[in-house]
Design an enzyme around this catalytic site. Structure first.
Site, mmCIF file in Angstrom:
data_model
loop_
_atom_site.group_PDB
_atom_site.id
_atom_site.type_symbol
_atom_site.label_atom_id
_atom_site.label_comp_id
_atom_site.label_asym_id
_atom_site.label_seq_id
_atom_site.Cartn_x
_atom_site.Cartn_y
_atom_site.Cartn_z
ATOM 1 N N ARG A 1 44.454 37.075 37.016
ATOM 2 C CA ARG A 1 43.512 37.453 35.955
ATOM 3 C C ARG A 1 44.128 38.644 35.211
ATOM 4 O O ARG A 1 44.946 39.380 35.753
ATOM 5 C CB ARG A 1 42.153 37.816 36.537
ATOM 6 C CG ARG A 1 41.483 36.642 37.256
ATOM 7 C CD ARG A 1 40.008 36.906 37.475
ATOM 8 N NE ARG A 1 39.406 35.899 38.346
ATOM 9 C CZ ARG A 1 38.887 34.753 37.924
ATOM 10 N NH1 ARG A 1 38.896 34.435 36.645
ATOM 11 N NH2 ARG A 1 38.347 33.918 38.783
ATOM 12 N N ASP B 1 33.355 26.125 37.519
ATOM 13 C CA ASP B 1 31.957 26.310 37.123
ATOM 14 C C ASP B 1 31.464 25.242 36.136
ATOM 15 O O ASP B 1 30.281 25.206 35.821
ATOM 16 C CB ASP B 1 31.764 27.693 36.477
ATOM 17 C CG ASP B 1 31.955 28.828 37.474
ATOM 18 O OD1 ASP B 1 32.059 28.540 38.684
ATOM 19 O OD2 ASP B 1 32.006 29.993 37.044
ATOM 20 N N MET C 1 29.403 28.733 43.978
ATOM 21 C CA MET C 1 29.939 29.383 42.783
ATOM 22 C C MET C 1 29.172 28.984 41.535
ATOM 23 O O MET C 1 28.471 27.982 41.513
ATOM 24 C CB MET C 1 31.421 29.080 42.637
ATOM 25 C CG MET C 1 32.252 30.013 43.489
ATOM 26 S SD MET C 1 33.984 29.898 43.155
ATOM 27 C CE MET C 1 34.574 31.242 44.192
ATOM 28 N N TYR D 1 34.494 30.303 48.332
ATOM 29 C CA TYR D 1 35.935 30.073 48.159
ATOM 30 C C TYR D 1 36.380 28.774 48.810
ATOM 31 O O TYR D 1 37.342 28.157 48.354
ATOM 32 C CB TYR D 1 36.736 31.257 48.714
ATOM 33 C CG TYR D 1 36.632 32.485 47.834
ATOM 34 C CD1 TYR D 1 37.262 32.515 46.594
ATOM 35 C CD2 TYR D 1 35.884 33.589 48.222
ATOM 36 C CE1 TYR D 1 37.147 33.619 45.764
ATOM 37 C CE2 TYR D 1 35.766 34.694 47.396
ATOM 38 C CZ TYR D 1 36.400 34.709 46.166
ATOM 39 O OH TYR D 1 36.287 35.796 45.335
ATOM 40 N N ILE E 1 34.966 25.935 48.765
ATOM 41 C CA ILE E 1 34.794 24.708 47.971
ATOM 42 C C ILE E 1 35.790 24.612 46.821
ATOM 43 O O ILE E 1 35.980 23.550 46.251
ATOM 44 C CB ILE E 1 33.352 24.534 47.436
ATOM 45 C CG1 ILE E 1 33.008 25.592 46.409
ATOM 46 C CG2 ILE E 1 32.337 24.480 48.547
ATOM 47 C CD1 ILE E 1 31.858 25.152 45.538
HETATM 48 N N1 LIG Z 1 39.561 36.916 25.148
HETATM 49 C C1 LIG Z 1 40.762 36.748 25.702
HETATM 50 N N2 LIG Z 1 41.876 36.832 24.959
HETATM 51 C C2 LIG Z 1 43.094 36.664 25.511
HETATM 52 N N3 LIG Z 1 43.301 36.398 26.807
HETATM 53 C C3 LIG Z 1 42.238 36.300 27.602
HETATM 54 C C4 LIG Z 1 40.912 36.482 27.102
HETATM 55 N N4 LIG Z 1 40.050 36.341 28.136
HETATM 56 C C5 LIG Z 1 40.811 36.105 29.232
HETATM 57 N N5 LIG Z 1 42.112 36.077 28.906
HETATM 58 C C6 LIG Z 1 43.239 35.865 29.819
HETATM 59 O O1 LIG Z 1 43.133 34.580 30.407
HETATM 60 C C7 LIG Z 1 43.472 34.629 31.787
HETATM 61 C C8 LIG Z 1 42.381 34.018 32.621
HETATM 62 O O2 LIG Z 1 41.105 34.523 32.232
HETATM 63 P P1 LIG Z 1 39.884 34.604 33.261
HETATM 64 O O3 LIG Z 1 40.279 35.436 34.421
HETATM 65 O O4 LIG Z 1 38.686 34.988 32.503
HETATM 66 O O5 LIG Z 1 39.753 33.140 33.837
HETATM 67 P P2 LIG Z 1 39.377 31.796 33.129
HETATM 68 O O6 LIG Z 1 40.548 31.241 32.427
HETATM 69 O O7 LIG Z 1 38.154 31.985 32.312
HETATM 70 O O8 LIG Z 1 39.121 30.863 34.365
HETATM 71 P P3 LIG Z 1 37.856 30.879 35.356
HETATM 72 O O9 LIG Z 1 36.753 31.619 34.699
HETATM 73 O O10 LIG Z 1 37.555 29.441 35.542
HETATM 74 O O11 LIG Z 1 38.336 31.511 36.591
HETATM 75 C C9 LIG Z 1 43.739 36.085 32.128
HETATM 76 O O12 LIG Z 1 45.132 36.259 32.237
HETATM 77 C C10 LIG Z 1 43.165 36.862 30.965
HETATM 78 O O13 LIG Z 1 43.927 38.022 30.649
HETATM 79 O O1 LIG Z 2 37.140 36.102 43.118
HETATM 80 P P1 LIG Z 2 37.866 35.462 41.992
HETATM 81 O O2 LIG Z 2 39.067 34.712 42.396
HETATM 82 O O3 LIG Z 2 38.173 36.397 40.876
HETATM 83 O O4 LIG Z 2 36.947 34.336 41.402
HETATM 84 C C1 LIG Z 2 35.579 34.302 41.451
HETATM 85 C C2 LIG Z 2 35.012 33.638 40.241
HETATM 86 O O5 LIG Z 2 35.805 32.592 39.789
HETATM 87 C C3 LIG Z 2 35.022 31.465 39.487
HETATM 88 O O6 LIG Z 2 35.246 30.524 40.500
HETATM 89 C C4 LIG Z 2 35.411 30.890 38.171
HETATM 90 O O7 LIG Z 2 36.726 30.455 38.286
HETATM 91 C C5 LIG Z 2 33.602 31.946 39.514
HETATM 92 O O8 LIG Z 2 32.693 30.967 39.901
HETATM 93 C C6 LIG Z 2 33.688 33.083 40.471
HETATM 94 O O9 LIG Z 2 32.716 34.046 40.210
#
Ligand SMILES: Nc1ncnc2c1ncn2[C@@H]1O[C@H](COP(=O)(O)OP(=O)(O)OP(=O)(O)O)[C@@H](O)[C@H]1O
Ligand SMILES: O=P(O)(O)OC[C@H]1O[C@](O)(CO)[C@@H](O)[C@@H]1O
Ligand SMILES: [Mg+2]
Length: 519
Positions: free
Chosen positions: A204, A260, A303, A416, A418
């Site tokens: 992330r 999700d 989740m 985690y 699931i």
């Molecule tokens: N608004 C944004 N602009 C650019 N990059 C972003 C933005 N939001 C998130 N990212 C980048 O995208 C990557 C993943 O984002 P995030 O951790 O929110 O997970 P996600 O892709 O939404 O997946 P999930 O929510 O299913 O875990 C990260 O490296 C983060 O820096």
């Molecule tokens: O603990 P982590 O790996 O940041 O992820 C938890 C979050 O990621 C998600 O599974 C979305 O990918 C959410 O349901 C949950 O809150």
């Protein structure tokens, strides 16, 4: 060269903006198109007024193509022309006029509505296979099936298009600029679909558009496959914009991933079915436990940060759940119609009760009772408080201290577990289609797109369409009503709210405020 016209909708204004592209290959408008319509559309080109559409309300929300900003890009016959796999297929290539309708339930006289470009192989490709250097990256949380998507991108590129230069970017977006790459071949990825997690690792935070695109440019990468959730897709849109600004021949393809199921437009995200299946095991365990004791109360936390789909579908599938709590539907504990009353009633009737709670439900209450400050993860997502533990404590306190009734609490948190499993058979097939569609799209020169099924047909969707809203459970839709009808749990709405016939944002806010006060 003929002018062709494609559309995108400026959604916030509910209107259609025509975009003219000078592309000889793409005469994309619904056929047959009357002359009158065509001239009406041409007229809009010089008329900046953005609020028109074809007479019958047909709208194509198109995805960008490399030739939009690289008009002289050469094209080549698709290597699938010579593919053994497709040798006897009647129609190997998707017609440029094939579109997928966003809504399939329509009224006789309603406008034709929004459409997306159908995914699949095209007659012409805009990459010479030998010159392709592709990369794959995975970002955000885990989800069953990520490895299958990686595998099928690699195999699809190699087997269908003869591409053999494919790099794995390790550790999410930041891997572009902080790690060495991994060479991916069909042999390297052969078995990875049997494992959960991501073969490429994930992270992330760390999205730095300039550094990422510098790296893409320096490494000579010209196809970027980005697997991730809503945040990741926002990042992919920025990469695409920067690539376009720099005029690079780089196709950016997003593959939506989210446990999700919170990504808009697409039918369902990959791995979701697997997760629901896995959630059944936890629910079953809770049920077995509470059935075997006196006044057993089972709580299973699943989740679902803002969207309670896993909880809703696991509940609907299981039949062992008495009450499902989701982020979209505020609930309250005390008083008439509250959760305590319902638990007491089910304990009297059945001797046990099972509650499924999505992790994002009731966060306001937990925050209030714990007096915590908001914390965020590296991507800026709010860190959730443990509603499952909080709820277990509240129920225990209520029954032992207030009701003077002994209960047997069993709290299960399989969150985690699931999402860490490999994908099931149907998700594996779904992942294969996603990966192959992404590969066909990138080879055909489309870019800045997300691929996914819309009404069961795979389509290329502009990234902005899947990031502008989140997919959440609509309390006003029938699915939630089906769940309420199946569990016979309280809706936590009072009669005046029900009388109003719909629950909108304002009402939800009122309900929220009322519930918070009652804690
Ligand atoms: N608004 C944004 N602009 C650019 N990059 C972003 C933005 N939001 C998130 N990212 C980048 O995208 C990557 C993943 O984002 P995030 O951790 O929110 O997970 P996600 O892709 O939404 O997946 P999930 O929510 O299913 O875990 C990260 O490296 C983060 O820096
Ligand atoms: O603990 P982590 O790996 O940041 O992820 C938890 C979050 O990621 C998600 O599974 C979305 O990918 C959410 O349901 C949950 O809150
Ligand atoms: Mg997300």
């Amino acid at each position: 060269m003929e002018l062709s016209v494609s559309f995108f909708v400026a959604r916030s204004h509910s209107c259609v903006v025509p975009v003219v592209t000078a592309r000889s290959d793409l005469k994309f408008l619904r056929k047959p198109l009357t002359l009158r319509k065509r001239s009406a559309i041409r007229a809009q080109v010089s008329d900046p007024s953005p609020c028109r559409e074809t007479d019958d309300g047909f709208v194509l929300e198109d995805v960008p193509h490399l030739t939009n900003f690289l008009p002289d890009l050469p094209s080549y016959p698709n290597p699938l022309h010579k593919s053994q796999a497709y040798a006897i297929v009647k129609k190997t290539f998707v017609s440029p006029e094939d579109v997928v309708a966003e809504k399939i339930v329509v009224q006789k006289d309603s406008p034709r509505g929004v459409h997306f470009r159908r995914a699949g192989p095209r007659e012409k490709v805009y990459f010479n296979s030998e010159e392709v250097r592709a990369c794959v990256v995975t970002c955000g949380g885990l989800c069953p099936g990520i490895n299958t998507v990686i595998r099928e991108i690699v195999c699809g590129l190699n087997y269908m298009y003869g591409v053999d230069d494919i790099l794995g970017i390790e550790g999410g977006y930041r891997g572009f600029y902080s790690k060495n790459t991994l060479q991916l071949t069909p042999k390297v990825v052969n078995d990875i679909h049997k494992r959960g997690g991501t073969f490429l690792q994930t992270s992330r935070g760390g999205h730095d558009t300039h550094k990422i695109v510098d790296n893409i440019q320096d490494r000579g990468i010209n196809q970027v496959y980005i697997i991730g959730g809503d945040g990741t897709q926002k990042g992919a849109a920025l990469i695409y914009q920067e690539v376009e600004k720099r005029g690079l021949q780089v196709a950016v393809a997003g593959i939506p991933k989210t446990i999700d199921n919170d990504i808009a437009v697409i039918d369902k995200s990959f791995g979701f079915d697997t997760a629901v299946e896995e959630a059944q095991r936890a629910i079953n365990a809770a049920h077995v436990e509470v059935e075997s004791v006196e006044n057993g109360v089972g709580i299973v936390k699943l989740m679902g940060r803002y969207s309670g789909f896993i909880a809703m579908f696991a509940t609907l599938a299981s039949r062992d759940v008495d009450c499902c709590l989701i982020p979209e539907s505020p609930f309250y504990l005390e008083g008439k119609g509250g959760l305590f009353e319902f638990v007491e009633q089910r304990l009297k009737e059945n001797g046990h009760v099972v509650i499924v709670v999505a992790e994002g439900a009731g966060q306001e209450y937990v925050a209030q009772s714990m007096h915590t400050v908001d914390e965020k993860d590296a991507s800026g997502n709010r860190l959730l408080l443990d509603v499952g533990l909080w709820l277990s404590q509240q129920i225990k306190d209520h029954f032992t201290k207030v009701q003077k009734m002994a209960i047997n609490m069993k709290y299960i948190d399989p969150t985690y577990m699931i999402r860490a499993v490999p994908s099931n058979a149907s998700d594996n097939i779904y992942c294969t289609l996603l990966a192959q569609s992404a590969v066909h799209g990138a080879m055909a020169g489309y870019t800045g797109f997300t691929v996914g099924p819309v009404n069961s047909r795979h389509a290329y969707i502009p990234i902005s369409r899947v990031t502008e809203t989140q997919n959440t459970i609509k309390l006003t839709d029938r699915m939630w009503a089906r769940l309420l009808a199946s569990t016979n749990q309280p809706s936590f709405l009072n009669s005046s709210e029900v009388m109003m016939g719909k629950v909108d944002g304002a009402i939800l806010e009122q309900i929220n405020n009322r519930k918070i006060k009652s804690i």
